[in-house]
Design an enzyme around this catalytic site. Structure first.
Site, PDB file in Angstrom:
ATOM      1  N   GLY A  27       0.897  -1.171   0.054  1.00 21.15           N
ATOM      2  CA  GLY A  27      -0.007  -0.014  -0.239  1.00 21.15           C
ATOM      3  C   GLY A  27       0.728   1.226  -0.225  1.00 21.15           C
ATOM      4  CB  ALA A  49      15.745  -1.511   4.780  1.00 19.80           C
ATOM      5  CD  GLU A 108      12.216  -5.750   6.760  1.00 16.30           C
ATOM      6  OE1 GLU A 108      12.873  -6.575   6.547  1.00 16.30           O
ATOM      7  OE2 GLU A 108      12.459  -4.449   7.238  1.00 16.30           O
TER       8      GLU A 108
END
Length: 740
Positions: free
Chosen positions: A500, A538, A700
């Protein structure tokens, strides 16, 4: 009055197109004149290609061209180091370019009138191999006399890091409790919905144009230019809709060979579009995996429940090429200490070449492997001391301004205590008499063979590139209108791989400019029209793009207010600099921002079948500021389901370098029957001082502590500690001593 759009749960800009099938993915492009490409893989783990005879294949009616190693101008590529041939075989300009080092090495690219002809032609290519010894085990790879996979490297160990802080001897002497154990984490396949696909042609300005799914369009362009030995401006990379990535699209798969074919056919005055779509088997074999790790840890604590020392030894299986292994390993080296203050630390880590499939970026980027080991040690230590695992953590969490094991403090905005406390309070913990205690009780009667337990784990991870890697992000904004802004054109190269990101870009720009969302027009992920954004990896894209878009929008508004119409502005955001690990001590300033997370998991274990069922998950994730809360909840739930597969189901099997689980029939990922019964996604908002509107990256983080939380819950249920996974039914029954 200003309309505040940041913080609202706004519908994604691509939602309707994706659910109706209107969105175009790379495999959806079609032209009646298009050609089809097929790749011939080596299907050999380790060999020398002695010869390639394409005469029979070329003679097949409908074959337009076949390209091999001798056709690649500069036959090498690699994100961190150009250590891999584009096509393996004789006639290459790369040393040992005729060496096949894994089954996914590419030998030839067949271009034909249709798929059936291309497939048949690939079977007619005669490749003569001289097989070499296979190294499929990290311990074998580092033994004296082991076959060297890269002969010019001199060793199968190629990347090493060290951390030295404090004095281990004194740490051991001050310890009342010492826990020593070995952990192993498995390979994981990304299993994104869209297999690799691409569409290549010469555009109206004569550029080699590649429509592909990736994570960094400008890096793709750079890699293609390097291998084809042509200027970057002669190449255009466009990302249409992307069906998932999770790190699996950071490295090259089809990009270079597709561009090579377009270029070579153009030289022959053949300017027909070329399309390639991989099967699921080709995808599973053809792209890299999550690294398997072996981690040896020795952890000490005193009787007051304070950590005293950590010794860690980490080995990563790289496969035969670097990909991003050195960066993943550096992250694991840092994250092995966990979000804790440990006064005496010694860490040694290394990456090892094998003939298994290459391993590289995957959601968490080294943190899940490290977090699993240290959080298991933390939970074991809490049990040994007799402390609640939450209470033990809070006695040892690192605080704002406190030096880490790499001798620098974490960036401002440390919130690990808060996420631990919120997660604990929202699940089964209460604080009484200044101590946290678990109040978990099984609320219902169970069948006699079933038992339940709860586990806790926490973690953290960097946002953005680390260790001195160049880091920046470009954005361009144009404001159009007369008396008021009627249209805002936003240009940004950032890839939306399903998270998104493009919706967040529009939301941020509209909020800053105080216009409605429908007035924002986004041009994204096209190297011909946008500057370099860096990678969608990242956990950095919202953080980096947000700052760049805010900067560009504010600068354009200033011009607008001064009478410049249309107002145009370009802004490049650069975060605080980081520094590399010192080669001996690890001392550095590794990152400019972090995200923090804590999770509890409740499981049910069937001791007759070995089936582990995940019941309830509580995840507290500090996102700094929620740009779009519903998207964040989707990220949390998606990460948890993906992590559940990693821990319980996904058993990727390689034998002597050959892949045995090369389909979704043999490599099982979670279905609707495997998701947790309930997931409580808690959005914590402790603003990052330099984040856009205070936002931190978070994609993450929910994945990272899930494995240790699950295995600790299984221990709570059964009394058995497992030090590796996936915990398939057979593995659980073996661990419980029911089968041998």
């Amino acid at each position: 009055m200003k309309t505040h759009l940041i913080g609202q749960s706004i519908k994604r800009r691509d939602a309707y197109a994706k659910v109706t099938g209107a969105a175009n993915y790379p495999g959806d492009f079609y032209d009646p004149e298009q050609l089809v490409m097929k790749i011939l893989f080596s299907e050999r783990p380790h060999a020398i290609v002695k010869s390639i005879d394409i005469s029979k294949a070329e003679g097949l009616d409908g074959v337009v061209a076949i390209f091999t190693s001798k056709d690649v101008p500069n036959n090498e590529y690699g994100l961190m180091s150009p250590d891999q041939p584009v096509l393996c075989g004789p006639g290459s300009n790369k040393n040992y370019g005729d060496h096949v080092k894994c089954v996914s090495d590419q030998i030839a690219a067949v271009i034909a009138e249709n798929e059936a002809i291309a497939v048949e032609a690939s079977t007619l290519i005669d490749v003569e191999y001289e097989d070499l010894p296979i190294i499929n085990d990290i311990d074998e790879a580092i033994k004296d006399g082991a076959v060297i996979i890269h002969p010019d490297n001199g060793s199968n160990i190629y990347s090493e890091f060290h951390i030295r802080n404090g004095n281990i001897k004194s740490g051991i002497q001050s310890s009342n409790f010492i826990i020593e154990d070995v952990y192993e984490t498995p390979v994981q396949e990304h299993a994104y919905l869209q297999p690799e696909a691409g569409y290549g042609y010469i555009d109206e300005e004569g550029r080699i144009t590649i429509l592909v799914a990736g994570q960094w369009a400008h890096e793709d362009r750079e890699q293609i230019a390097h291998a084809l030995n042509i200027p970057e401006e002669n190449i255009r990379v466009i990302y249409p809709s992307i069906g998932g990535a999770f790190g699996g699209r950071e490295d090259m798969t089809i990009q270079i060979v597709l561009a090579l074919a377009v270029m070579k056919l153009h030289e022959r005055n053949i300017d027909r579009p070329i399309k390639i779509v991989w099967s699921r088997k080709e995808s599973i074999i053809g792209h890299h995996k999550r690294h398997p790790y072996k981690l040896k840890l020795k952890l000490g604590a005193n009787k007051d429940g304070k950590l005293t020392f950590l010794e860690a030894d980490i080995t990563a299986d790289s496969g035969p090429y670097i990909y991003t292994t050195n960066k993943v390993l550096a992250n694991a080296t840092l994250m092995i200490v966990g979000p804790y203050h440990i006064p005496n630390v010694s860490v040694d880590s290394r990456a090892v070449y094998t003939n298994n499939l290459p391993n590289g970026a995957f959601r968490g980027f080294g943190a899940p492997q490290a977090c699993f080991a240290i959080e298991m040690q933390i939970n074991k230590m809490a049990e040994a001391i007799g402390l609640d695992p939450v209470e033990f953590r809070l006695r040892n969490t690192i605080k704002e301004g406190q030096a880490t094991a790499v001798k620098s403090p974490l960036p401002k905005g440390v919130s690990i205590d808060k996420v631990i406390e919120i997660c604990a309070a929202e699940s089964s913990w209460k604080k009484a008499n200044e101590k946290w205690e678990c109040q978990y009780k099984i609320s219902e009667s169970l069948e006699k063979q079933k038992t339940r337990g709860i586990g806790f784990a926490s973690g953290y991870k960097n946002v953005g590139f680390s260790y001195g890697a160049p880091e920046s992000c470009w954005a361009n904004v144009e404001l159009h209108g007369k008396d008021k802004i009627e249209k805002l054109i936003l240009r940004h190269a950032g890839a939306d791989v399903g998270q998104g990101a493009h919706s967040a870009f529009i939301q941020i720009a509209a909020d800053v400019a105080d216009v409605s969302l429908d007035k924002v027009e986004l041009t994204a992920s096209d190297t011909a029209l946008t500057g370099n954004s860096g990678s969608s990896s990242a956990s950095r894209m919202t953080f980096m793009a947000g700052n760049a878009i805010i900067g560009a929008t504010k600068a354009a508004i200033e011009k607008w207010n001064s009478g410049e119409k249309p107002a145009k502005s370009t802004f490049i955001y650069k975060p605080p600099k980081t520094t590399p690990l010192d080669s001996e001590t690890g001392a550095c300033t590794p990152n400019f921002a972090y995200g923090y997370v804590a999770e509890t998991v409740e499981v049910e274990v069937d001791t007759e079948t070995g089936k582990v069922k995940i019941l309830n998950v509580t995840c507290a994730n500090d996102v700094g500021k929620a740009i779009n809360p519903i998207q964040i909840k989707g990220q949390i739930e998606g990460a948890i389901i993906q992590a559940a597969g990693y821990v319980l189901l996904e058993n990727f099997i390689q034998e002597n370098g050959f892949v045995k689980t090369d389909s979704l029939a043999t490599y099982l990922i979670p279905s609707i029957m495997d998701i947790p019964s309930k997931t409580d996604s808690i959005i914590v908002e402790e603003p990052d001082p330099i984040g856009p509107a205070g936002a931190r990256g978070m994609a993450e983080m929910p994945f990272i502590p899930f494995a240790p939380a699950v295995l600790s819950a299984i221990h709570d249920a059964t009394g058995v500690w497992f030090n590796s996974f996936p915990l398939t039914e057979e593995v659980v029954l073996e661990g419980l001593g029911i089968i041998k």
